[in-house]
Design an enzyme around this catalytic site. Structure first.
Site, short mmCIF file in Angstrom:
data_model
loop_
_atom_site.label_atom_id
_atom_site.label_comp_id
_atom_site.label_asym_id
_atom_site.label_seq_id
_atom_site.Cartn_x
_atom_site.Cartn_y
_atom_site.Cartn_z
N SER A 10 80.22 -27.98 57.34
CA SER A 10 80.12 -28.54 58.84
C SER A 10 78.58 -28.60 59.38
O SER A 10 78.10 -27.49 59.13
CB SER A 10 81.03 -27.86 59.94
OG SER A 10 80.52 -28.26 61.09
N HIS A 35 82.11 -32.28 56.32
CA HIS A 35 82.74 -32.14 57.48
C HIS A 35 81.87 -32.61 58.95
O HIS A 35 81.33 -31.85 59.22
CB HIS A 35 83.57 -30.80 57.54
CG HIS A 35 84.46 -30.80 58.74
ND1 HIS A 35 85.88 -30.97 58.47
CD2 HIS A 35 84.39 -30.25 59.98
CE1 HIS A 35 86.21 -30.87 59.96
NE2 HIS A 35 85.55 -30.40 60.83
N ASP A 37 81.75 -32.94 62.81
CA ASP A 37 82.36 -32.69 63.71
C ASP A 37 82.14 -33.79 65.20
O ASP A 37 81.04 -33.62 65.59
CB ASP A 37 81.97 -31.31 64.31
CG ASP A 37 82.63 -30.25 63.46
OD1 ASP A 37 83.73 -30.38 63.31
OD2 ASP A 37 81.59 -29.61 62.95
N MET A 39 82.47 -34.72 68.79
CA MET A 39 83.07 -34.33 70.01
C MET A 39 82.81 -35.07 71.16
O MET A 39 81.56 -35.57 71.20
CB MET A 39 82.68 -32.92 70.42
CG MET A 39 82.73 -31.99 69.12
SD MET A 39 82.50 -30.16 69.65
CE MET A 39 82.48 -29.38 68.17
N HIS A 69 85.97 -35.16 61.70
CA HIS A 69 86.95 -34.32 62.61
C HIS A 69 86.77 -34.70 63.87
O HIS A 69 85.93 -34.49 64.86
CB HIS A 69 86.49 -32.97 62.40
CG HIS A 69 87.43 -32.00 63.00
ND1 HIS A 69 87.30 -30.62 63.29
CD2 HIS A 69 88.48 -32.31 63.78
CE1 HIS A 69 88.15 -30.08 64.14
NE2 HIS A 69 88.96 -31.01 64.40
N MET A 71 87.04 -34.69 67.44
CA MET A 71 87.88 -33.91 68.90
C MET A 71 87.39 -34.67 70.04
O MET A 71 86.44 -34.36 70.65
CB MET A 71 87.02 -32.53 68.58
CG MET A 71 87.45 -31.61 67.30
SD MET A 71 86.37 -30.17 67.26
CE MET A 71 85.10 -30.80 66.02
N MET A 140 93.44 -25.42 62.70
CA MET A 140 91.93 -24.82 63.56
C MET A 140 91.95 -23.44 63.52
O MET A 140 93.25 -23.06 64.09
CB MET A 140 91.75 -25.41 64.89
CG MET A 140 91.26 -26.77 64.89
SD MET A 140 89.66 -27.14 64.04
CE MET A 140 88.64 -26.15 64.75
N ASP A 174 89.32 -24.50 59.56
CA ASP A 174 88.25 -24.95 60.10
C ASP A 174 87.93 -24.03 61.42
O ASP A 174 88.67 -23.81 62.20
CB ASP A 174 88.18 -26.27 60.62
CG ASP A 174 86.63 -26.68 61.23
OD1 ASP A 174 85.86 -25.84 61.03
OD2 ASP A 174 86.63 -27.78 61.85
#
Lengths: 221, 221
Positions: A10, A35, A37, A39, A69, A71, A140, A174
């Site tokens: 990540s 990966h 992230d 958000m 991912h 979020m 998670m 993760d």
């Protein structure tokens, strides 16, 4: 053996102002995938980046496998732009989603693989009825939102339950995963390993990635 | 003359995977400040980047003036992390905010200057009672959310009204501004000019920035 050991760094704690170079370095050092992230500041209390950045990264890095991912509060919103950005695997959290089956179908129709993610407070039972729809399940091992948190070993029963019931499922962990915590993840049955700080900040990224992959391989049947 | 002509490129259409280098290039070519478009996917239908990226950029670029244009639903949420990231001017939209005075005060307490922004559909009268609190007012000349849109000349009466009433106020325009549209912005009284595509994509960034600044200067009294 149908499932493989994969290490996906990540880049959340990398130099985000120099994303292409940081990402290429991780891939050159043996990362199996990236990966990413995403958000939105609503589902989690942090705001990282979205599809415009992923698209720019894809323009520089043509071949690597990209997992986003998501979020985010409304994962349906970003399916089309992330597909357009060249994402391979679109992993979203089931918690804020009313119709998981619909989102899953839209992702597949957009040409991406589907990942389903659960936060630490979400029971693995809540995801059971959707597992057959997914290419991957992400458990998670910290509260999503920030990098650098401590690994929660008490999430491992979720991984074990998934592995016992779905021997061929790709199971990802993760959060706080590194050389010190990889063994219990691998033993529980995880085969896709996200690692942030432990890989990005390593003096020898290649060594850390290789060592972690070997631990996972050692538990694969 | 107390107000100055400033050209602030927006990097929204630059290579976001290589942000530090793209930004440094703009500064080397004469940019007076960087206009950083933060979008959360809720206030606007796009998700760009947040404070983690701005902080990484600041780590690379120590001296430049950073304005963050907060196209977000809850601007109060990001004051502390953006201050920590080294932002100089925190410009937020009044539309979603209940207590503009409070947000303004918190920004100042966090050590940043205050910008107040209005969308094309928002009357300049809606911002009148807050102008005295602000270091800058941003009049959007496109719907916020994406780069590359066409300039809305019918926003110029807002700029004129502000300039007539506040001769020393920094007035910024953002959206579709380039060599073809700068004249009417400058004539109306704007002195901070955001320019995305027209500057970032220019063969000679220095020339475009310099030409635009000269047009603005020519109208300053």
């Amino acid at each position: 053996m149908s499932i493989q050991a994969k290490i996906g760094p990540s880049i959340l704690n990398a130099d985000l102002a120099n994303l292409a170079e940081e990402s290429q370095k991780l891939l050159d050092n043996g990362a199996d995938y990236l990966h990413l992230d995403v958000m939105d500041g609503t589902f989690v209390p942090n705001l990282t980046f979205g599809h415009p950045m992923v698209k720019c990264l894809r323009n520089k890095i043509k071949e690597a496998f990209f997992e986003t991912h998501m979020m985010v509060q409304n994962p349906e919103q970003w399916i089309a732009p992330m597909s357009d950005a060249g994402v391979n695997l679109y992993t979203f959290h089931i918690e804020p989603v009313e119709d998981v089956c619909k989102v899953t179908r839209l992702i597949q129709e957009a040409g991406m693989k589907v990942g389903l993610a659960i936060k630490p407070g979400t029971s693995v039972k809540d995801i059971e009825k959707y597992v057959e729809l997914a290419d991957l399940v992400l458990v998670m091992t910290v509260e999503p939102g920030f990098g650098g948190q401590s690994f929660m070993a008490d999430m491992m029963p979720k991984v074990e339950w998934l592995r016992n019931n779905y021997p061929n499922l790709d199971i990802e962990v993760d959060g706080g995963v590194g050389p010190k915590t990889i063994d219990c993840c691998a033993k529980a049955g995880a085969n896709w390993i996200v690692s942030g700080t432990a890989v990005v900040g390593a003096a020898d990224q290649r060594q850390v990635i290789g060592d972690m992959r070997n631990v996972v391989k050692s538990y694969l049947k």
